[in-house]
Write an enzyme that holds these catalytic residues in place. Structure first.
Site, PDB file in Angstrom:
ATOM      1  N   LYS A  14      12.066   7.548 -21.310  1.00 53.30           N
ATOM      2  CA  LYS A  14      12.198   7.534 -22.779  1.00 53.30           C
ATOM      3  C   LYS A  14      11.422   6.346 -23.321  1.00 53.30           C
ATOM      4  O   LYS A  14      11.183   5.354 -22.607  1.00 53.30           O
ATOM      5  CB  LYS A  14      13.677   7.438 -23.209  1.00 53.30           C
ATOM      6  CG  LYS A  14      14.477   6.220 -22.705  1.00 53.30           C
ATOM      7  CD  LYS A  14      14.345   4.928 -23.475  1.00 53.30           C
ATOM      8  CE  LYS A  14      15.244   3.827 -22.924  1.00 53.30           C
ATOM      9  NZ  LYS A  14      14.963   2.492 -23.420  1.00 53.30           N
ATOM     10  N   GLY A  99      14.008  -1.720 -14.551  1.00 52.36           N
ATOM     11  CA  GLY A  99      14.033  -2.819 -15.520  1.00 52.36           C
ATOM     12  C   GLY A  99      12.810  -2.779 -16.405  1.00 52.36           C
ATOM     13  O   GLY A  99      12.301  -3.789 -16.870  1.00 52.36           O
ATOM     14  N   GLY A 100      12.318  -1.563 -16.680  1.00 53.66           N
ATOM     15  CA  GLY A 100      11.078  -1.421 -17.433  1.00 53.66           C
ATOM     16  C   GLY A 100      11.288  -1.045 -18.884  1.00 53.66           C
ATOM     17  O   GLY A 100      10.335  -0.981 -19.651  1.00 53.66           O
ATOM     18  N   GLY A 101      12.525  -0.720 -19.263  1.00 50.54           N
ATOM     19  CA  GLY A 101      12.782  -0.311 -20.646  1.00 50.54           C
ATOM     20  C   GLY A 101      12.500   1.154 -20.916  1.00 50.54           C
ATOM     21  O   GLY A 101      12.612   1.616 -22.047  1.00 50.54           O
ATOM     22  N   VAL A 102      12.140   1.894 -19.845  1.00 50.43           N
ATOM     23  CA  VAL A 102      11.900   3.325 -20.022  1.00 50.43           C
ATOM     24  C   VAL A 102      13.100   4.160 -19.559  1.00 50.43           C
ATOM     25  O   VAL A 102      13.038   5.387 -19.506  1.00 50.43           O
ATOM     26  CB  VAL A 102      10.597   3.796 -19.319  1.00 50.43           C
ATOM     27  CG1 VAL A 102       9.377   3.261 -20.040  1.00 50.43           C
ATOM     28  CG2 VAL A 102      10.577   3.401 -17.853  1.00 50.43           C
ATOM     29  N   GLY A 103      14.194   3.472 -19.245  1.00 51.62           N
ATOM     30  CA  GLY A 103      15.467   4.159 -18.996  1.00 51.62           C
ATOM     31  C   GLY A 103      15.584   4.834 -17.645  1.00 51.62           C
ATOM     32  O   GLY A 103      16.369   5.769 -17.489  1.00 51.62           O
ATOM     33  N   SER A 107      18.257   7.669 -16.909  1.00 50.89           N
ATOM     34  CA  SER A 107      17.763   9.043 -16.842  1.00 50.89           C
ATOM     35  C   SER A 107      18.134   9.678 -15.502  1.00 50.89           C
ATOM     36  O   SER A 107      18.510  10.856 -15.443  1.00 50.89           O
ATOM     37  CB  SER A 107      16.243   9.052 -17.040  1.00 50.89           C
ATOM     38  OG  SER A 107      15.761  10.357 -17.155  1.00 50.89           O
ATOM     39  N   ASP A 139      22.277   4.223 -22.482  1.00 45.85           N
ATOM     40  CA  ASP A 139      21.147   5.136 -22.646  1.00 45.85           C
ATOM     41  C   ASP A 139      21.401   6.514 -22.051  1.00 45.85           C
ATOM     42  O   ASP A 139      20.586   7.420 -22.243  1.00 45.85           O
ATOM     43  CB  ASP A 139      19.909   4.553 -21.933  1.00 45.85           C
ATOM     44  CG  ASP A 139      19.134   3.582 -22.804  1.00 45.85           C
ATOM     45  OD1 ASP A 139      19.340   3.587 -24.031  1.00 45.85           O
ATOM     46  OD2 ASP A 139      18.322   2.835 -22.246  1.00 45.85           O
TER      47      ASP A 139
HETATM   48  C1  LIG Z   1      17.964  -1.411 -24.630  1.00 45.89           C
HETATM   49  C2  LIG Z   1      18.253   0.065 -24.496  1.00 45.89           C
HETATM   50  O1  LIG Z   1      17.551   0.605 -23.393  1.00 45.89           O
HETATM   51  C3  LIG Z   1      17.768   0.775 -25.739  1.00 45.89           C
HETATM   52  O2  LIG Z   1      17.697   2.163 -25.554  1.00 45.89           O
HETATM   53  C4  LIG Z   1      19.722   0.308 -24.277  1.00 45.89           C
HETATM   54  O3  LIG Z   1      20.450  -0.227 -25.340  1.00 45.89           O
HETATM   55  C5  LIG Z   1      20.237  -0.246 -22.951  1.00 45.89           C
HETATM   56  O4  LIG Z   1      20.840   0.804 -22.287  1.00 45.89           O
HETATM   57  P1  LIG Z   1      21.367   0.658 -20.780  1.00 45.89           P
HETATM   58  O5  LIG Z   1      20.322   0.025 -19.930  1.00 45.89           O
HETATM   59  O6  LIG Z   1      21.877   2.014 -20.400  1.00 45.89           O
HETATM   60  O7  LIG Z   1      22.503  -0.386 -21.024  1.00 45.89           O
HETATM   61  P2  LIG Z   1      23.866  -0.654 -20.273  1.00 45.89           P
HETATM   62  O8  LIG Z   1      23.661  -0.536 -18.802  1.00 45.89           O
HETATM   63  O9  LIG Z   1      24.954   0.138 -20.922  1.00 45.89           O
HETATM   64  O10 LIG Z   1      24.080  -2.170 -20.676  1.00 45.89           O
HETATM   65  C6  LIG Z   1      23.415  -3.252 -20.071  1.00 45.89           C
HETATM   66  C7  LIG Z   1      23.782  -4.504 -20.848  1.00 45.89           C
HETATM   67  O11 LIG Z   1      23.099  -4.485 -22.096  1.00 45.89           O
HETATM   68  C8  LIG Z   1      23.918  -4.940 -23.148  1.00 45.89           C
HETATM   69  N1  LIG Z   1      23.991  -3.917 -24.216  1.00 45.89           N
HETATM   70  C9  LIG Z   1      23.594  -2.634 -23.989  1.00 45.89           C
HETATM   71  C10 LIG Z   1      23.614  -1.703 -25.009  1.00 45.89           C
HETATM   72  C11 LIG Z   1      24.070  -2.121 -26.284  1.00 45.89           C
HETATM   73  N2  LIG Z   1      24.115  -1.277 -27.308  1.00 45.89           N
HETATM   74  N3  LIG Z   1      24.472  -3.393 -26.486  1.00 45.89           N
HETATM   75  C12 LIG Z   1      24.419  -4.300 -25.472  1.00 45.89           C
HETATM   76  O12 LIG Z   1      24.774  -5.457 -25.672  1.00 45.89           O
HETATM   77  C13 LIG Z   1      25.248  -5.309 -22.540  1.00 45.89           C
HETATM   78  O13 LIG Z   1      25.187  -6.701 -22.292  1.00 45.89           O
HETATM   79  C14 LIG Z   1      25.249  -4.580 -21.215  1.00 45.89           C
HETATM   80  O14 LIG Z   1      25.964  -5.278 -20.239  1.00 45.89           O
HETATM   81  N1  LIG Z   2      18.588   5.092  -9.769  1.00 50.53           N
HETATM   82  C1  LIG Z   2      18.238   3.893 -10.253  1.00 50.53           C
HETATM   83  N2  LIG Z   2      16.972   3.658 -10.652  1.00 50.53           N
HETATM   84  C2  LIG Z   2      16.624   2.456 -11.158  1.00 50.53           C
HETATM   85  N3  LIG Z   2      17.459   1.420 -11.293  1.00 50.53           N
HETATM   86  C3  LIG Z   2      18.735   1.598 -10.924  1.00 50.53           C
HETATM   87  C4  LIG Z   2      19.182   2.827 -10.392  1.00 50.53           C
HETATM   88  N4  LIG Z   2      20.473   2.722 -10.135  1.00 50.53           N
HETATM   89  C5  LIG Z   2      20.838   1.481 -10.476  1.00 50.53           C
HETATM   90  N5  LIG Z   2      19.816   0.778 -10.945  1.00 50.53           N
HETATM   91  C6  LIG Z   2      19.878  -0.621 -11.447  1.00 50.53           C
HETATM   92  O1  LIG Z   2      19.707  -0.593 -12.865  1.00 50.53           O
HETATM   93  C7  LIG Z   2      18.850  -1.657 -13.296  1.00 50.53           C
HETATM   94  C8  LIG Z   2      18.131  -1.224 -14.583  1.00 50.53           C
HETATM   95  O2  LIG Z   2      17.331  -0.142 -14.281  1.00 50.53           O
HETATM   96  P1  LIG Z   2      16.572   0.747 -15.339  1.00 50.53           P
HETATM   97  O3  LIG Z   2      15.351   1.262 -14.666  1.00 50.53           O
HETATM   98  O4  LIG Z   2      17.477   1.750 -15.954  1.00 50.53           O
HETATM   99  O5  LIG Z   2      16.171  -0.325 -16.444  1.00 50.53           O
HETATM  100  P2  LIG Z   2      15.509  -0.135 -17.785  1.00 50.53           P
HETATM  101  O6  LIG Z   2      14.343   0.816 -17.665  1.00 50.53           O
HETATM  102  O7  LIG Z   2      15.258  -1.486 -18.358  1.00 50.53           O
HETATM  103  O8  LIG Z   2      16.607   0.631 -18.586  1.00 50.53           O
HETATM  104  P3  LIG Z   2      16.944   0.622 -20.084  1.00 50.53           P
HETATM  105  O9  LIG Z   2      15.734   1.009 -20.854  1.00 50.53           O
HETATM  106  O10 LIG Z   2      17.987   1.712 -20.050  1.00 50.53           O
HETATM  107  O11 LIG Z   2      17.459  -0.756 -20.366  1.00 50.53           O
HETATM  108  C9  LIG Z   2      17.936  -1.904 -12.104  1.00 50.53           C
HETATM  109  O12 LIG Z   2      17.525  -3.226 -12.048  1.00 50.53           O
HETATM  110  C10 LIG Z   2      18.789  -1.546 -10.897  1.00 50.53           C
HETATM  111  O13 LIG Z   2      19.458  -2.676 -10.404  1.00 50.53           O
END
Ligand SMILES: C[C@](O)(CO)[C@H](O)COP(=O)(O)OP(=O)(O)OC[C@H]1O[C@@H](n2ccc(N)nc2=O)[C@H](O)[C@@H]1O
Ligand SMILES: Nc1ncnc2c1ncn2[C@@H]1O[C@H](COP(=O)(O)OP(=O)(O)OP(=O)(O)O)[C@@H](O)[C@H]1O
Length: 284
Positions: A14, A99-103, A107, A139
């Site tokens: 995403k 940890g790239g912000g693409v979910g 997902s 997300d």
């Molecule tokens: C930054 C986004 O990716 C935007 O779409 C999302 O808000 C983050 O979604 P996500 O990675 O699924 O987040 P979660 O795993 O639920 O939360 C990770 C951490 O982000 C913070 N968090 C997340 C979502 C939100 N609305 N408020 C928050 O403060 C909380 O500290 C939480 O411990």
């Molecule tokens: N199947 C998985 N794929 C990737 N990361 C995972 C998975 N399961 C658990 N994780 C943990 O979730 C953390 C965040 O991963 P994710 O790829 O969702 O980050 P993100 O792209 O920044 O997500 P978002 O945009 O939702 O913040 C990773 O650092 C990892 O420790």
């Protein structure tokens, strides 16, 4: 409807086309307003239904115990919620940067819930799956819902929107950014007013961007590099940055000139999640 025992499904990326933080909730989470769109690029997950009552991951992510993998967590949460006696063997190919912000993790969790709901013949509604999913990540619901949307709340209150589908170059500057760290940073702005119906007429921005640029200079470099192609933005809490293109060829050309130290991909945006499109085809 087909009685499937195996299923292979994409877990798409995403983008947050804008991301505004409207306030902090008492539980520490943040009230958001964000515009989600899906990309036709993502991880691929393979599911096999078993009758042994166990969830087994056949693929591992370096440094991440299976119990913490969101795929495993999602399968277990669904099993707990429904008491099914079925099990599953799951393998996957990761393409999305963690940890790239693409979910990527969210997902993967959503695709797991959608796939096992079908394979285990549970017939849960999308809302029931989203209620399970939101406990795994804010997300997850948008991926379960499967339509481009404006989200409010922590990201789980979704209002479907129709966006012009276009091409994106997404660049990952090889830094891993923890969502939790950014949301807990004292310098994060948290008081952007809601745009509500004005979202189409204002410039799209990401409230995390200035802070992330300060903490991770490589993200600032990436945003600056992309500027020659158009307005560049960061997705989620980073680290990926993106810019849109009218044609696939133009996006591919930009990808070929990417500095070696970064990674990138070209993808088309879609209003319907590719996981939902694939699932529909496979179930019919
Ligand atoms: C930054 C986004 O990716 C935007 O779409 C999302 O808000 C983050 O979604 P996500 O990675 O699924 O987040 P979660 O795993 O639920 O939360 C990770 C951490 O982000 C913070 N968090 C997340 C979502 C939100 N609305 N408020 C928050 O403060 C909380 O500290 C939480 O411990
Ligand atoms: N199947 C998985 N794929 C990737 N990361 C995972 C998975 N399961 C658990 N994780 C943990 O979730 C953390 C965040 O991963 P994710 O790829 O969702 O980050 P993100 O792209 O920044 O997500 P978002 O945009 O939702 O913040 C990773 O650092 C990892 O420790």
């Amino acid at each position: 409807m087909a009685d499937l025992t195996t299923l292979s499904l994409i877990a798409p990326a995403k983008l947050n086309l804008f991301l505004h933080i409207n306030g902090r909730l008492t539980n520490g989470y943040h009230e958001l307003e964000t515009l989600f769109v899906f990309l036709d690029y993502g991880d691929r997950l393979h599911f096999k239904r078993t009758s042994d009552n166990a969830i087994t991951l056949k693929t591992q992510i370096d440094g991440l115990p299976d119990q913490e993998n969101l795929i495993f967590k999602a399968a277990n949460a669904l099993k707990l919620a429904t008491n099914t006696s079925f099990g599953a063997e799951i393998s996957f190919e990761k393409h999305l940067p963690s940890g790239g912000g693409v979910g990527g993790g969210s997902s993967d969790a959503a695709t797991t819930l959608l796939a096992l709901n079908a394979l285990w013949q549970l017939d849960l509604s999308l809302q029931e799956l989203a209620d399970i999913g939101v406990q795994l990540g804010a997300d997850v619901p948008v991926f379960i819902n499967g339509h481009a949307a404006i989200a409010h709340g922590i990201g789980e209150q979704l209002e479907a929107v129709e966006l012009a589908e276009t091409w994106y170059l997404v660049v990952h500057p090889n830094v891993h950014i923890s969502t939790g760290l950014i949301f807990n940073d004292p310098d994060l702005p948290r008081n952007t007013p809601k745009l509500s119906s004005h979202w189409q007429s204002v410039q799209h921005t990401n409230d995390c961007e200035e802070l992330v640029k300060k903490r991770y200079p490589e993200v600032e470099k990436t945003l600056n590099w992309l500027l020659k192609y158009g307005p560049s933005r960061m997705t989620g809490t980073g680290a990926c940055c993106f810019v849109s293109f009218e044609t696939q060829q133009a996006a591919q050309a930009a990808l070929t000139s990417l500095p070696d130290s970064w990674q990138g991909f070209v993808a088309r945006s879609t209003n319907i999640s590719p996981a939902h499109s694939e699932l529909r085809t496979k179930l019919n």
